[in-house]
Each structure stands twice: as structure tokens, then as C-alpha cells.
Design an enzyme around this catalytic site. Sequence first.
Site, short mmCIF file in Angstrom:
data_model
loop_
_atom_site.label_atom_id
_atom_site.label_comp_id
_atom_site.label_asym_id
_atom_site.label_seq_id
_atom_site.Cartn_x
_atom_site.Cartn_y
_atom_site.Cartn_z
N ARG A 112 0.84 -1.21 0.00
CA ARG A 112 0.00 0.00 0.00
C ARG A 112 0.87 1.25 0.00
O ARG A 112 0.52 2.26 -0.59
CB ARG A 112 -0.97 -0.01 1.20
CG ARG A 112 -1.77 1.30 1.32
CD ARG A 112 -3.07 1.18 2.11
NE ARG A 112 -2.96 0.38 3.31
CZ ARG A 112 -2.31 0.74 4.44
NH1 ARG A 112 -1.73 1.93 4.51
NH2 ARG A 112 -2.25 -0.07 5.48
N TYR A 158 -16.54 17.27 -15.60
CA TYR A 158 -16.86 15.84 -15.65
C TYR A 158 -17.91 15.56 -14.58
O TYR A 158 -17.73 15.89 -13.41
CB TYR A 158 -15.60 15.01 -15.41
CG TYR A 158 -15.83 13.53 -15.44
CD1 TYR A 158 -16.02 12.87 -16.64
CD2 TYR A 158 -15.89 12.78 -14.27
CE1 TYR A 158 -16.26 11.50 -16.69
CE2 TYR A 158 -16.12 11.42 -14.30
CZ TYR A 158 -16.30 10.79 -15.51
OH TYR A 158 -16.54 9.44 -15.53
N ASP A 195 -7.62 19.08 -15.00
CA ASP A 195 -7.93 17.71 -15.43
C ASP A 195 -7.49 17.61 -16.89
O ASP A 195 -8.12 18.19 -17.78
CB ASP A 195 -9.44 17.46 -15.26
CG ASP A 195 -9.82 16.01 -15.58
OD1 ASP A 195 -9.09 15.36 -16.36
OD2 ASP A 195 -10.86 15.55 -15.08
N LYS A 237 -8.50 6.26 -19.32
CA LYS A 237 -8.83 6.73 -20.66
C LYS A 237 -7.63 6.59 -21.61
O LYS A 237 -7.19 5.49 -21.85
CB LYS A 237 -9.35 8.16 -20.57
CG LYS A 237 -10.39 8.36 -19.45
CD LYS A 237 -11.68 7.59 -19.69
CE LYS A 237 -12.62 7.60 -18.47
NZ LYS A 237 -12.94 8.92 -17.94
C1 LIG Z 1 -13.34 9.44 -16.75
C2 LIG Z 1 -12.99 10.80 -16.30
C3 LIG Z 1 -12.80 11.06 -14.94
C4 LIG Z 1 -13.01 10.00 -13.87
O1 LIG Z 1 -12.11 8.96 -13.94
P1 LIG Z 1 -12.43 7.43 -13.48
O2 LIG Z 1 -11.17 6.72 -13.84
O3 LIG Z 1 -13.64 6.99 -14.23
O4 LIG Z 1 -12.67 7.46 -12.02
C5 LIG Z 1 -12.45 12.34 -14.56
N1 LIG Z 1 -12.29 13.32 -15.48
C6 LIG Z 1 -12.48 13.10 -16.80
C7 LIG Z 1 -12.29 14.23 -17.75
C8 LIG Z 1 -12.83 11.84 -17.25
O5 LIG Z 1 -13.03 11.66 -18.56
#
Ligand SMILES: *Cc1c(COP(=O)(O)O)cnc(C)c1O
Length: 377
Positions: free
Chosen positions: A47, A99, A171, A196
Amino acid sequence: MHISTKLIHLHNVSHESAAVIPPMILSTTFERGENGLDYPGGYLYARYDNPNRHSLEEKLADMEQGSTAICFSSGLAATNAVLQTLQPGDHLLIPDDIYFAVRSLLDQVFAGFQITYTVVDMTNATNIENAILPHTKLLWIETPSNPSLKITDISAAVKIAAKNNLVVVVDNTWPTPYCSNPLLLGADIVLHSTTKYLGGHSDLMGGVLICKEMNPRSEKLRTIQKLGGAVPSAFDCWLLCRSLTTFTARMEIHCRNGLALASWLEGRQEIDKVYYPGLSSHPQHSIAVKQMHNGFSGMLSVLVKGNQETALRLASKLKLFKHATSLGGVESLIEHRKSVEGPSSATPENLLRISVGIENINDLIHDFEQAFEQMHA
Ligand SMILES: *Cc1c(COP(=O)(O)O)cnc(C)c1O
């Protein structure tokens, strides 16, 4: 050495077999040395840290040119960690089409800790300045935004934040470091859902925070990682390192296909509007050109001429574009956003969000052609 070469060649997980591909270390615990006090391998308990995670964090910090990267088990776990650095009574600014789940997290969890926020249209930096309150501590930017691909001028926002002592979090999930490096524009923290584009194959979940500097805030985030415990598994770290070896190659095609499909769709009578920052018709195209590089990534949204039913019908007629949520994988996806965001969503009912994959572009265009033909029939 260029980052694309480093992602292929720099592996810091050693193995006595001299394996070319680094091994995965599944052990949750690590042996103490002879004196019983130290840890000669450099690791104590999984961890706290693990060799695959360590290697991944070095790569991700390098990709964004930050000082340190802190990995989590999802993008939302990384988001949660940032919000946990705030104190009761603190206020933050978020974009109007942030998001969706981030806003839900603020409403359903952090409201209970007296963390408040103001929603701002961040296409205009003056709106950010006007929304700052005496207790505002953090500015959250998402550019291009989700799902309307609005662009925020990061440099302009950073200037306002600096004058007001705000921490700037960007982000960067959609543009990825291939197209945008917010830390170089002055942001303090970059966030990714590695689920992603960085993962790129829709088969792993992960998140990361990359900090510009090592400071008490980055230390706090590291503590939240280790003690909060939302850490990625060794396998997810290994898989993500494997995905990063093809990151540059994949992004080149995502960007090329994204622009080609957006341009083609813009010329179709079945489509009312295309949102893609690489199109000169995009309202913030000039800012996108100024702050993005190598292209504009593979995400776009369209307003289908008609209503929700027309949009859903188009999505169902496509064969290569799978009607599913998420984005950034090698396969193309399309999604009706309003129905996934729920009744409180302000997303237009005829909006479809498209994640353009790395298939042959002619096949992708043909798929839309046959879908449009079926709709007319
Ligand atoms: C998918 C996404 C998230 C969240 O991420 P997870 O891996 O699904 O928890 C946050 N910001 C953006 C822009 C995203 O596309």
C-alpha cells in the site's frame, strides 16, 4: 531522450533473469535486512509503494514534466484526494460542464464537510476573477471540457489564480500530455483518469495526480494515497506501463482521426453542430491553437439535427462505434450523454459524444454514411 523513447526503454523494475519486459511484482510485503531495521530492496508494504507503481509514477511525472506523480485506483479517487486537502469552510471554482461525477462527489460527499463551490463558465477568464470569494482556495479547470469541448485559457486563469493564492488543478484526461502540458503553463497539479487515453485499451482503471513542485501539498497528497488506501494494483500499474509504450503512436492516430471525422461531420446536413477544438468554427479555436500541440485529441461532440430520439437512433445504427460510455480506447465509442448524466444534466438531448479510436478513418466515415442512409430509409 524523447519521452516516447523513454516510455519504451526506461524500466526500473529489475529482475535477475535479464527479461527485456519488466516483471510484475505481486508481493504485498518486502523482507527486512540483516539488522532487522532497514529494507534493502527499498520497499516495505504494497500500500505504501510497489516497484511497478514506482516505475509508473516516474514515467507519468516525466510525461507531464512534474516533480512527482501520485497514482490512485481511479480518476475519481485522485479527484477525491485533491478535495481532501481542503478544510471545512473552503470554497472552490469549477467549470460549468465539469466531468459529471466530480460535481456529484462535491454534492453527495464534500457538501457534508462544508466544502462549497461556484460553477463558472471558464471560456472567459474574467468570469473566474468575478467568482472568487474570500475563502476560495482552489481553481479546477477542465479543458477541453466534457461534453461540450469548451476551452479555458490556462495561462490567463493561472495569472488570476496567482493574484488570489488559489491552487490550480487541471484535469488533463482529454488532451493528454501529447496535446497539452498544463504544468508548463503554471498549473500546480495535473489530474488524469488513466482509465482513458493513458491506459488506451478500455481494460484498466486508474488515476494520477502530477504535482509541479514537491511541497507540503504534494506531501499531503502522498499521505492521502498511502493512508486513504485507494492505490492501484501491481497488475494495473504493470498494464499501464505496457500501454504507455504505445502512447505516442496511439495519440498521433487519435488526433488525426479526430480532426478528419470532425471536419467530415461538419459538412453533413444530418448534423447541426460539431464541437471539436481543432475546427476553425470552434468558438475558442485560437486559444486551443495557442495552448495545445500535436493536435486536438480524439474527443468530439455533435448535435444531431432532431431530438433525443433521433440521436439515440443514430447511435444505434452505427456498427463500428459502440454505444457505450468512457473514452480514450483504441476502439471508437459513441454516447448519448444526457441519459447517462441523469435528469439534473444540462447537456442538450440531441448531443452525442464521440471517442474516435485508431481504426482506419475511411471505415469510420463509412460507418456514419451507412447509419445516415438507414435513418433516411
Ligand atoms: C473518466 C474521467 C474522470 C473519472 O475517472 P475514473 O477513472 O472513471 O474514475 C475524470 N475526469 C475526466 C475528464 C474523465 O473523462
